[in-house]
Design a protein around this motif. Structure first.
Motif, PDB file in Angstrom:
ATOM      1  N   ALA A 215      -5.964  73.334 -44.042  1.00 19.78           N
ATOM      2  CA  ALA A 215      -5.326  74.649 -43.890  1.00 19.78           C
ATOM      3  C   ALA A 215      -3.822  74.468 -43.711  1.00 19.78           C
ATOM      4  CB  ALA A 215      -5.909  75.374 -42.682  1.00 19.78           C
ATOM      5  N   GLU A 216      -3.083  75.478 -44.110  1.00 17.38           N
ATOM      6  CA  GLU A 216      -1.660  75.507 -43.815  1.00 17.38           C
ATOM      7  C   GLU A 216      -1.478  75.969 -42.368  1.00 17.38           C
ATOM      8  OE1 GLU A 216       0.953  74.625 -45.912  1.00 17.38           O
ATOM      9  OE2 GLU A 216      -0.712  73.843 -47.119  1.00 17.38           O
ATOM     10  N   LEU A 217      -0.558  75.347 -41.645  1.00 16.04           N
ATOM     11  CA  LEU A 217      -0.307  75.688 -40.246  1.00 16.04           C
ATOM     12  C   LEU A 217       1.042  76.389 -40.135  1.00 16.04           C
ATOM     13  CD1 LEU A 217      -1.407  72.336 -38.550  1.00 16.04           C
ATOM     14  CD2 LEU A 217      -2.826  74.302 -39.177  1.00 16.04           C
ATOM     15  N   LEU A 218       1.065  77.463 -39.378  1.00 18.73           N
ATOM     16  CA  LEU A 218       2.300  78.212 -39.178  1.00 18.73           C
ATOM     17  C   LEU A 218       2.446  78.537 -37.695  1.00 18.73           C
ATOM     18  CD1 LEU A 218       4.754  79.638 -40.467  1.00 18.73           C
ATOM     19  CD2 LEU A 218       3.327  81.677 -40.686  1.00 18.73           C
ATOM     20  N   PHE A 219       3.521  78.071 -37.088  1.00 20.19           N
ATOM     21  CA  PHE A 219       3.789  78.330 -35.675  1.00 20.19           C
ATOM     22  C   PHE A 219       4.977  79.282 -35.582  1.00 20.19           C
ATOM     23  CE2 PHE A 219       2.043  74.004 -36.021  1.00 20.19           C
ATOM     24  CZ  PHE A 219       0.888  74.160 -35.269  1.00 20.19           C
ATOM     25  N   VAL A 220       4.747  80.419 -34.943  1.00 22.46           N
ATOM     26  CA  VAL A 220       5.798  81.433 -34.849  1.00 22.46           C
ATOM     27  C   VAL A 220       6.161  81.657 -33.387  1.00 22.46           C
ATOM     28  CG1 VAL A 220       5.068  82.573 -36.981  1.00 22.46           C
ATOM     29  CG2 VAL A 220       4.140  83.351 -34.801  1.00 22.46           C
ATOM     30  N   ASP A 221       7.406  82.033 -33.138  1.00 23.12           N
ATOM     31  CA  ASP A 221       7.879  82.231 -31.765  1.00 23.12           C
ATOM     32  C   ASP A 221       7.416  83.551 -31.161  1.00 23.12           C
ATOM     33  OD1 ASP A 221       9.217  79.798 -31.708  1.00 23.12           O
ATOM     34  OD2 ASP A 221      11.056  80.652 -32.523  1.00 23.12           O
ATOM     35  N   THR A 222       7.008  84.496 -31.986  1.00 23.09           N
ATOM     36  CA  THR A 222       6.599  85.812 -31.506  1.00 23.09           C
ATOM     37  C   THR A 222       5.444  85.704 -30.510  1.00 23.09           C
ATOM     38  OG1 THR A 222       7.163  86.707 -33.681  1.00 23.09           O
ATOM     39  CG2 THR A 222       5.854  88.117 -32.230  1.00 23.09           C
ATOM     40  N   LEU A 223       5.570  86.363 -29.370  1.00 18.39           N
ATOM     41  CA  LEU A 223       4.464  86.425 -28.420  1.00 18.39           C
ATOM     42  C   LEU A 223       3.380  87.350 -28.980  1.00 18.39           C
ATOM     43  CD1 LEU A 223       6.502  86.767 -25.091  1.00 18.39           C
ATOM     44  CD2 LEU A 223       5.541  84.684 -26.100  1.00 18.39           C
ATOM     45  N   TRP A 224       2.127  87.033 -28.682  1.00 18.48           N
ATOM     46  CA  TRP A 224       1.049  87.783 -29.320  1.00 18.48           C
ATOM     47  C   TRP A 224       1.152  89.303 -29.142  1.00 18.48           C
ATOM     48  CZ3 TRP A 224      -1.883  88.075 -33.187  1.00 18.48           C
ATOM     49  CH2 TRP A 224      -2.935  88.992 -33.219  1.00 18.48           C
ATOM     50  N   PRO A 225       1.474  89.844 -27.964  1.00 18.85           N
ATOM     51  CA  PRO A 225       1.531  91.304 -27.853  1.00 18.85           C
ATOM     52  C   PRO A 225       2.566  91.952 -28.780  1.00 18.85           C
ATOM     53  CG  PRO A 225       1.380  90.329 -25.682  1.00 18.85           C
ATOM     54  CD  PRO A 225       1.628  89.200 -26.637  1.00 18.85           C
TER      55      PRO A 225
END
Length: 249
Positions: A215-225
């Motif tokens: 799978a491609e992995l993507l880490f984003v800074d946005t908090l889940w809410p």
């Protein structure tokens, strides 16, 4: 004997631009930090996180995602304070109660992976009721991981493989990746294309370890809410520009 299933087609074929993902999984992280930044109790962050689940699951359908898998409660989350666990279970009850009619109306199939039967009996009954009511839905699939841990899933699959071999149902010489996958919780889902983790953390936290192999992995800074349809669309845009080679050139 267990027969070998036909290999599932790999997204992107034998390599090239990724295009649109069929199966997206999200590690929903950052509820506590969202609440802390606003000087609110952690439960406020979890409540807002449930709202994000609603927004993102709807957006996923609009964006044409076939399967959306959400990491709702891990097998390690039992280590949290009992009051927080109780709050999380209460939010799960409310989500199931409030969302079932929309799931039915929109033709969404609810799947649950993990050992959800370890939850309280009333919650198990609610989960199974929603799963049953949406079983024959022909639209998108929403997968909720409850009391899920990937290492535990793989171990359980290995035990079932061993039992099948012991009982003469499976010839060990025929065991390969495709056959092993039929023993996993996700056996009837398309291959995982994209794994997203919110809040800036960069680890898989025991989530879909086997399934994430390519799978491609993507880490984003946005908090889940704060994650919403626009954030999801941006993630899909990033995915669409990647080259997937699956070990080839």
């Amino acid at each position: 004997m267990i027969s070998r299933p036909a290999p599932a087609p790999l997204a992107g074929g034998d390599g090239g631009i990724a295009g649109a993902p069929r199966h997206v999984a999200i590690i929903m992280d950052g509820n506590g930090r969202w609440a802390k930044a606003r000087r609110l109790p952690r439960i406020a962050g979890h409540r807002q996180g449930v709202e994000a689940v609603r927004k993102v699951s709807r957006a996923a359908r609009e964006l044409g995602i076939e399967v959306l898998t959400l990491y709702a409660f891990s097998s390690e989350n039992w280590r949290r304070p009992p009051a927080e666990v109780s709050d999380l279970m209460g939010l799960l009850r409310r989500f199931l109660r409030n969302e079932v009619e929309e799931l039915v109306r929109e033709g969404v199939r609810l799947r649950v992976i993990g050992d959800y039967r370890a939850l309280s009996p009333d919650l198990v009954e609610m989960v199974e009721d929603v799963v049953e009511r949406t079983r024959d839905a022909e639209g998108a699939t929403l997968v909720i991981a409850l009391n899920y841990g990937s290492q535990r899933e793989i171990l359980a699959a290995a035990r079932r493989v061993a039992e099948a071999a012991r009982d003469g149902v499976l010839n060990p010489d025929t065991l390969d990746e495709a056959v092993f996958e039929t023993f996993l919780d996700t056996h009837d889902l398309p291959p995982l294309d994209l794994m997203i983790r919110t809040s800036g953390e960069q680890r898989l936290s025991n989530f879909l370890l086997w399934q994430a192999a390519y799978a491609e992995l993507l880490f984003v800074d946005t908090l889940w809410p704060d994650f919403d349809g626009a954030t999801l669309a941006a993630a899909l845009s990033s995915y669409g520009m990647r080259h997937r080679r699956f070990g080839g050139l």
